[in-house]
Design a protein around this motif. Sequence first.
Motif, PDB file in Angstrom:
ATOM      1  N   TYR A 183      34.895  34.118  35.114  1.00 17.65           N
ATOM      2  CA  TYR A 183      35.590  34.835  36.182  1.00 17.65           C
ATOM      3  C   TYR A 183      36.100  33.882  37.266  1.00 17.65           C
ATOM      4  N   ALA A 184      37.232  34.269  37.853  1.00 14.48           N
ATOM      5  CA  ALA A 184      37.773  33.602  39.033  1.00 14.48           C
ATOM      6  C   ALA A 184      38.408  34.673  39.913  1.00 14.48           C
ATOM      7  N   LYS A 185      38.706  34.324  41.134  1.00 13.08           N
ATOM      8  CA  LYS A 185      39.307  35.310  42.034  1.00 13.08           C
ATOM      9  C   LYS A 185      40.239  34.628  43.012  1.00 13.08           C
ATOM     10  N   ASP A 186      41.132  35.430  43.590  1.00 12.27           N
ATOM     11  CA  ASP A 186      41.903  35.001  44.749  1.00 12.27           C
ATOM     12  C   ASP A 186      41.762  36.093  45.811  1.00 12.27           C
ATOM     13  N   GLN A 187      42.626  36.119  46.780  1.00 12.93           N
ATOM     14  CA  GLN A 187      42.464  37.039  47.900  1.00 12.93           C
ATOM     15  C   GLN A 187      42.601  38.514  47.519  1.00 12.93           C
ATOM     16  N   SER A 188      43.173  38.813  46.370  1.00 12.55           N
ATOM     17  CA  SER A 188      43.399  40.217  46.024  1.00 12.55           C
ATOM     18  C   SER A 188      43.000  40.610  44.607  1.00 12.55           C
ATOM     19  N   LYS A 189      42.602  39.658  43.756  1.00 20.00           N
ATOM     20  CA  LYS A 189      42.344  39.986  42.349  1.00 20.00           C
ATOM     21  C   LYS A 189      41.116  39.252  41.822  1.00 20.00           C
ATOM     22  N   ILE A 190      40.487  39.883  40.816  1.00 20.72           N
ATOM     23  CA  ILE A 190      39.457  39.239  40.012  1.00 20.72           C
ATOM     24  C   ILE A 190      40.043  39.003  38.622  1.00 20.72           C
ATOM     25  N   TYR A 191      39.965  37.766  38.144  1.00 21.36           N
ATOM     26  CA  TYR A 191      40.510  37.405  36.834  1.00 21.36           C
ATOM     27  C   TYR A 191      39.348  37.149  35.870  1.00 21.36           C
ATOM     28  N   TYR A 192      39.557  37.516  34.600  1.00 24.46           N
ATOM     29  CA  TYR A 192      38.515  37.270  33.605  1.00 24.46           C
ATOM     30  C   TYR A 192      39.080  36.479  32.431  1.00 24.46           C
ATOM     31  N   VAL A 193      38.206  35.721  31.808  1.00 24.20           N
ATOM     32  CA  VAL A 193      38.580  34.892  30.666  1.00 24.20           C
ATOM     33  C   VAL A 193      38.360  35.668  29.384  1.00 24.20           C
ATOM     34  N   ASP A 194      39.335  35.612  28.503  1.00 22.59           N
ATOM     35  CA  ASP A 194      39.238  36.237  27.194  1.00 22.59           C
ATOM     36  C   ASP A 194      39.519  35.166  26.148  1.00 22.59           C
ATOM     37  N   GLY A 195      38.480  34.645  25.533  1.00 14.84           N
ATOM     38  CA  GLY A 195      38.662  33.556  24.576  1.00 14.84           C
ATOM     39  C   GLY A 195      39.051  32.273  25.273  1.00 14.84           C
ATOM     40  N   PHE A 196      40.257  31.776  24.981  1.00 14.49           N
ATOM     41  CA  PHE A 196      40.728  30.531  25.573  1.00 14.49           C
ATOM     42  C   PHE A 196      41.897  30.759  26.539  1.00 14.49           C
ATOM     43  N   SER A 197      41.979  31.970  27.092  1.00 14.16           N
ATOM     44  CA  SER A 197      43.041  32.269  28.041  1.00 14.16           C
ATOM     45  C   SER A 197      42.558  33.314  29.036  1.00 14.16           C
ATOM     46  N   ILE A 198      43.340  33.540  30.055  1.00 11.80           N
ATOM     47  CA  ILE A 198      43.027  34.596  31.011  1.00 11.80           C
ATOM     48  C   ILE A 198      43.385  35.943  30.393  1.00 11.80           C
ATOM     49  N   GLY A 199      42.403  36.848  30.363  1.00 12.08           N
ATOM     50  CA  GLY A 199      42.657  38.156  29.773  1.00 12.08           C
ATOM     51  C   GLY A 199      43.444  39.071  30.680  1.00 12.08           C
ATOM     52  N   GLY A 200      43.369  38.813  31.988  1.00 18.10           N
ATOM     53  CA  GLY A 200      44.070  39.644  32.954  1.00 18.10           C
ATOM     54  C   GLY A 200      43.227  39.827  34.193  1.00 18.10           C
ATOM     55  N   THR A 201      43.505  40.871  34.937  1.00 22.66           N
ATOM     56  CA  THR A 201      42.741  41.196  36.131  1.00 22.66           C
ATOM     57  C   THR A 201      41.909  42.448  35.870  1.00 22.66           C
ATOM     58  N   ILE A 202      40.815  42.583  36.597  1.00 25.36           N
ATOM     59  CA  ILE A 202      39.964  43.761  36.445  1.00 25.36           C
ATOM     60  C   ILE A 202      40.528  44.876  37.319  1.00 25.36           C
ATOM     61  N   LYS A 203      40.909  45.963  36.698  1.00 26.40           N
ATOM     62  CA  LYS A 203      41.511  47.080  37.423  1.00 26.40           C
ATOM     63  C   LYS A 203      40.421  47.906  38.117  1.00 26.40           C
ATOM     64  N   GLY A 204      40.689  48.278  39.346  1.00 21.58           N
ATOM     65  CA  GLY A 204      39.791  49.151  40.080  1.00 21.58           C
ATOM     66  C   GLY A 204      38.486  48.527  40.512  1.00 21.58           C
ATOM     67  N   VAL A 205      38.381  47.218  40.466  1.00 21.41           N
ATOM     68  CA  VAL A 205      37.146  46.545  40.843  1.00 21.41           C
ATOM     69  C   VAL A 205      36.999  46.485  42.365  1.00 21.41           C
ATOM     70  N   ARG A 206      35.769  46.576  42.850  1.00 23.54           N
ATOM     71  CA  ARG A 206      35.495  46.379  44.270  1.00 23.54           C
ATOM     72  C   ARG A 206      35.301  44.884  44.515  1.00 23.54           C
ATOM     73  N   GLN A 207      36.337  44.248  44.987  1.00 22.85           N
ATOM     74  CA  GLN A 207      36.305  42.797  45.095  1.00 22.85           C
ATOM     75  C   GLN A 207      35.287  42.313  46.116  1.00 22.85           C
ATOM     76  N   ASP A 208      35.085  43.056  47.189  1.00 19.62           N
ATOM     77  CA  ASP A 208      34.182  42.603  48.243  1.00 19.62           C
ATOM     78  C   ASP A 208      32.718  42.591  47.798  1.00 19.62           C
ATOM     79  N   THR A 209      32.373  43.392  46.768  1.00 20.10           N
ATOM     80  CA  THR A 209      30.988  43.427  46.296  1.00 20.10           C
ATOM     81  C   THR A 209      30.831  42.881  44.877  1.00 20.10           C
ATOM     82  N   PHE A 210      31.894  42.312  44.315  1.00 17.50           N
ATOM     83  CA  PHE A 210      31.830  41.799  42.951  1.00 17.50           C
ATOM     84  C   PHE A 210      30.863  40.620  42.879  1.00 17.50           C
ATOM     85  N   LYS A 211      29.970  40.666  41.894  1.00 17.27           N
ATOM     86  CA  LYS A 211      28.970  39.612  41.746  1.00 17.27           C
ATOM     87  C   LYS A 211      28.796  39.276  40.266  1.00 17.27           C
TER      88      LYS A 211
END
Length: 297
Positions: A183-211
């Motif tokens: 996982y990685a993040k920026d000011q507005s999104k959480i990104y997840y890794v899928d295999g050897f690439s970025i799978g996308g962003t997590i929809k509807g995630v609470r970024q302020d409490t993501f752990k």
Amino acid sequence: MGLFSFLFGCGNESSYYKKNGKWHYDGMVVDSQNEPASFTPIDEYFAKDARIAYYRGTPIFIGENGSDSASFQVLSKYYAKDKAMVFFCDTERDSKEYWSIKRTVIKKIRDADPASFRMMSDGYLARDKSHLFRREKIVPVQDIDSFVLLEHAFARDKLRGYYRETEIPGSDGPSFNVLDAHYAKDQSKIYYVDGFSIGGTIKGVRQDTFKVIEEGYAVDGDKAYYRGKLISKDDVASLQYLAMGYAKTSRQVFYYGQLLKNADAASFSMTERFNGNFDATDKNRQFSAGQAIKPVP
């Protein structure tokens, strides 16, 4: 000869050695007929004489142009340069030869500036004043001057985030940060890794409490995730990683993100030592690789 090479190389920093007045590399005589008296190993792979340089015993010639010994510098196990050229050096095998023959590859890196060329990592990444390179090829980035490597194959510049040197579309470089290998993040999104690439962003995630928990498992206070995919909304605050892909909450058990519907979470635990037959148990069953295999004796 292979044993001889091993014995001579033991404890040395170079695979080059001298025998019967001639220099060898891994059992083969080095073609150094022009300046044999000045031949000098540099490290395990590179050497030079008063005229040119060598990689794994092979003279470094690009076309008709030989490497310049006086200005030759080794940058890593793969890269070297002189005053006029930057070289990428490695070995490769061909499937047509059933991977049985290892061939030496020496290439000039086109468009590379020798004066500013330097390594970015211990592996294949390097840069000069204008470009990022992987092996001998240019890797496109938005801003090379601000490009920095982060942990777990992530990177960023002043405009974008990157994973494995691939730009993450829409990412915000200045706020881009790594959470862990998944996982990685920026000011507005959480990104997840899928295999050897970025799978996308997590929809509807609470970024302020993501752990991040461990090994791809994560929570945001309301929901549990495995490698970016929603897996549960049930008591996710109790989610804990066990081992070997298993995780559990107070009421559910998961194996690499898949719910084990018949597992009893309260009694579910890993075996102290995997015996080849099962790796986890609950009060009712033994489990192997996420599968219930037989009742507990």
